[in-house]
Design a protein around this motif. Sequence first.
Motif, PDB file in Angstrom:
ATOM      1  N   VAL A   1      47.319  77.419  45.020  1.00 40.56           N
ATOM      2  CA  VAL A   1      45.929  77.027  45.276  1.00 40.56           C
ATOM      3  C   VAL A   1      45.196  76.742  43.972  1.00 40.56           C
ATOM      4  O   VAL A   1      43.993  76.467  43.990  1.00 40.56           O
ATOM      5  N   ASP A   2      45.902  76.802  42.856  1.00 40.56           N
ATOM      6  CA  ASP A   2      45.358  76.501  41.542  1.00 40.56           C
ATOM      7  C   ASP A   2      46.171  75.342  40.956  1.00 40.56           C
ATOM      8  O   ASP A   2      47.407  75.334  41.032  1.00 40.56           O
TER       9      ASP A   2
ATOM     10  N   ASP B   1      36.477  78.903  46.545  1.00 41.20           N
ATOM     11  CA  ASP B   1      36.096  77.568  46.102  1.00 41.20           C
ATOM     12  C   ASP B   1      37.245  76.579  46.260  1.00 41.20           C
ATOM     13  O   ASP B   1      37.031  75.368  46.350  1.00 41.20           O
ATOM     14  N   THR B   2      38.495  77.079  46.297  1.00 37.89           N
ATOM     15  CA  THR B   2      39.635  76.198  46.541  1.00 37.89           C
ATOM     16  C   THR B   2      40.193  76.366  47.957  1.00 37.89           C
ATOM     17  O   THR B   2      41.166  75.710  48.309  1.00 37.89           O
TER      18      THR B   2
ATOM     19  N   VAL C   1      39.802  70.425  53.040  1.00 38.07           N
ATOM     20  CA  VAL C   1      40.750  69.418  52.567  1.00 38.07           C
ATOM     21  C   VAL C   1      42.006  70.069  52.008  1.00 38.07           C
ATOM     22  O   VAL C   1      43.128  69.684  52.347  1.00 38.07           O
ATOM     23  N   VAL C   2      41.848  71.082  51.151  1.00 37.35           N
ATOM     24  CA  VAL C   2      42.995  71.699  50.484  1.00 37.35           C
ATOM     25  C   VAL C   2      43.888  72.435  51.464  1.00 37.35           C
ATOM     26  O   VAL C   2      45.120  72.340  51.408  1.00 37.35           O
ATOM     27  N   ILE C   3      43.298  73.178  52.390  1.00 37.05           N
ATOM     28  CA  ILE C   3      44.086  74.047  53.262  1.00 37.05           C
ATOM     29  C   ILE C   3      44.637  73.316  54.478  1.00 37.05           C
ATOM     30  O   ILE C   3      45.807  73.471  54.835  1.00 37.05           O
TER      31      ILE C   3
ATOM     32  N   CYS D   1      43.877  66.266  46.947  1.00 36.61           N
ATOM     33  CA  CYS D   1      42.928  67.092  47.714  1.00 36.61           C
ATOM     34  C   CYS D   1      41.869  67.693  46.796  1.00 36.61           C
ATOM     35  O   CYS D   1      40.669  67.686  47.107  1.00 36.61           O
ATOM     36  N   MET D   2      42.298  68.216  45.655  1.00 39.66           N
ATOM     37  CA  MET D   2      41.346  68.840  44.733  1.00 39.66           C
ATOM     38  C   MET D   2      40.484  67.800  44.034  1.00 39.66           C
ATOM     39  O   MET D   2      39.320  68.072  43.721  1.00 39.66           O
ATOM     40  N   ALA D   3      41.025  66.604  43.818  1.00 42.86           N
ATOM     41  CA  ALA D   3      40.208  65.524  43.262  1.00 42.86           C
ATOM     42  C   ALA D   3      39.127  65.116  44.262  1.00 42.86           C
ATOM     43  O   ALA D   3      37.991  64.821  43.869  1.00 42.86           O
ATOM     44  N   ILE D   4      39.477  65.106  45.546  1.00 45.36           N
ATOM     45  CA  ILE D   4      38.477  64.820  46.578  1.00 45.36           C
ATOM     46  C   ILE D   4      37.363  65.858  46.538  1.00 45.36           C
ATOM     47  O   ILE D   4      36.169  65.524  46.548  1.00 45.36           O
ATOM     48  N   ASP D   5      37.738  67.141  46.477  1.00 49.18           N
ATOM     49  CA  ASP D   5      36.724  68.193  46.406  1.00 49.18           C
ATOM     50  C   ASP D   5      35.892  68.086  45.135  1.00 49.18           C
ATOM     51  O   ASP D   5      34.667  68.320  45.151  1.00 49.18           O
ATOM     52  N   LEU D   6      36.530  67.733  44.016  1.00 44.37           N
ATOM     53  CA  LEU D   6      35.808  67.617  42.754  1.00 44.37           C
ATOM     54  C   LEU D   6      34.832  66.449  42.788  1.00 44.37           C
ATOM     55  O   LEU D   6      33.695  66.559  42.295  1.00 44.37           O
ATOM     56  N   SER D   7      35.236  65.324  43.378  1.00 41.01           N
ATOM     57  CA  SER D   7      34.331  64.190  43.518  1.00 41.01           C
ATOM     58  C   SER D   7      33.108  64.576  44.353  1.00 41.01           C
ATOM     59  O   SER D   7      31.969  64.228  44.008  1.00 41.01           O
TER      60      SER D   7
END
Length: 372
Positions: A104-105, A175-176, A180-182, A348-354
């Motif tokens: 998850v990191d 936060d992660t 989207v991520v899960i 997925c994490m890029a989507i969350d970061l955007s």
Amino acid sequence: MAQRGEDIGLAVIGCGPIGRIRAELARDYPGIGWLGVCDIREELARDLAQDAEADFHTTDAAELLARPEVNAVIIATQESAHVVPILQALEHGHRLFIEKPLAVDVRDSEKVAAAIEAAGVDAVMGYTQRFRRRFLTIKERVMQGQVGAVTAVSARAMLNRTIAEMCLSRANQHDTTTPVVISGTHVLDMCLWLMADRKPVSVYAHSTDHIFGSAGSKDTTFAIVEMDDGSMLSLNHSWAAPHVWPGAVYGMQIGITGDRGVIDIEDMHRDLVLASEIPQGAGYKKGSADDIPRHVDFLNSIPFGEHAVGQFWGPVREETNAWFQRLYIGQETPHTTTREGHQNLLLCMAIDLSAKRGEKLSLPLEIDDFYR
């Protein structure tokens, strides 16, 4: 025809619902010569060992992975606990089946993906949707060119908030632990698989957090992803449907547009509906009802399958047995590779970061970008 290989000595790390299903399927597969199970909760490991007729059980993953009988491993712990047993298994050169995600990191995921490649072991990930007949059929039609060149894919996925509550309750990093991520990673993997070899070059996303914001997570995320060939992916995913939403877990709608045709996929499970005065269980909480009674159920909406007439049926059975075939006779399978799984996590994490920054991001990002 592929030749029969050596018997599989299987270690299952994590004896929760998915680990239990895969261990019970291993019990019935003739190529499994030895089975050991492990969970930090001794009672879960003991009970599964009894039910799956395992040869060994323990609460110590390192102890199980060091057993001379073991040559293959299923990692089915909770999402945040994958890294250590994966690296331990690699020390012994064991072949791997890893439930998503690798980690998850982002740094941990990169570390694990690189370690797997350096070890040269065969390792795949649990993206069960790839083993559903409808998606295999669609993949074949796309490969045959029956819609021409794919120019755009739009996807919508939704699930009951029971799953979000379950994931957040056991997670250390909220936060992660996002929709989207899960869980959105499943529809993302499907879209990228169908788009075949295209690379994302930018993403713009937005999220809402009315329900799970107080827990440090999100409710719903919309994203637009541009690919290196000019094609486009539109993705929206929510795990905030109310407890009474009849879809037990996962519903999807996907549209594929090509320059010579289209494919429309309705996968919301509204074709098989149960209405009853008896409250229905909610997805993974098998056999139990929520505090808010739910009397309508979209049957077959649990993506991995379910028990019926004394056996477990569904995509997880297909996926698990295909992996056993991969190990036992070297059969080619459509499993997600660990490199694909790592790329899924990065996107997925890029989507969350955007969504967090409120800006369009060029891809790929440097690993350090996720921490700024």
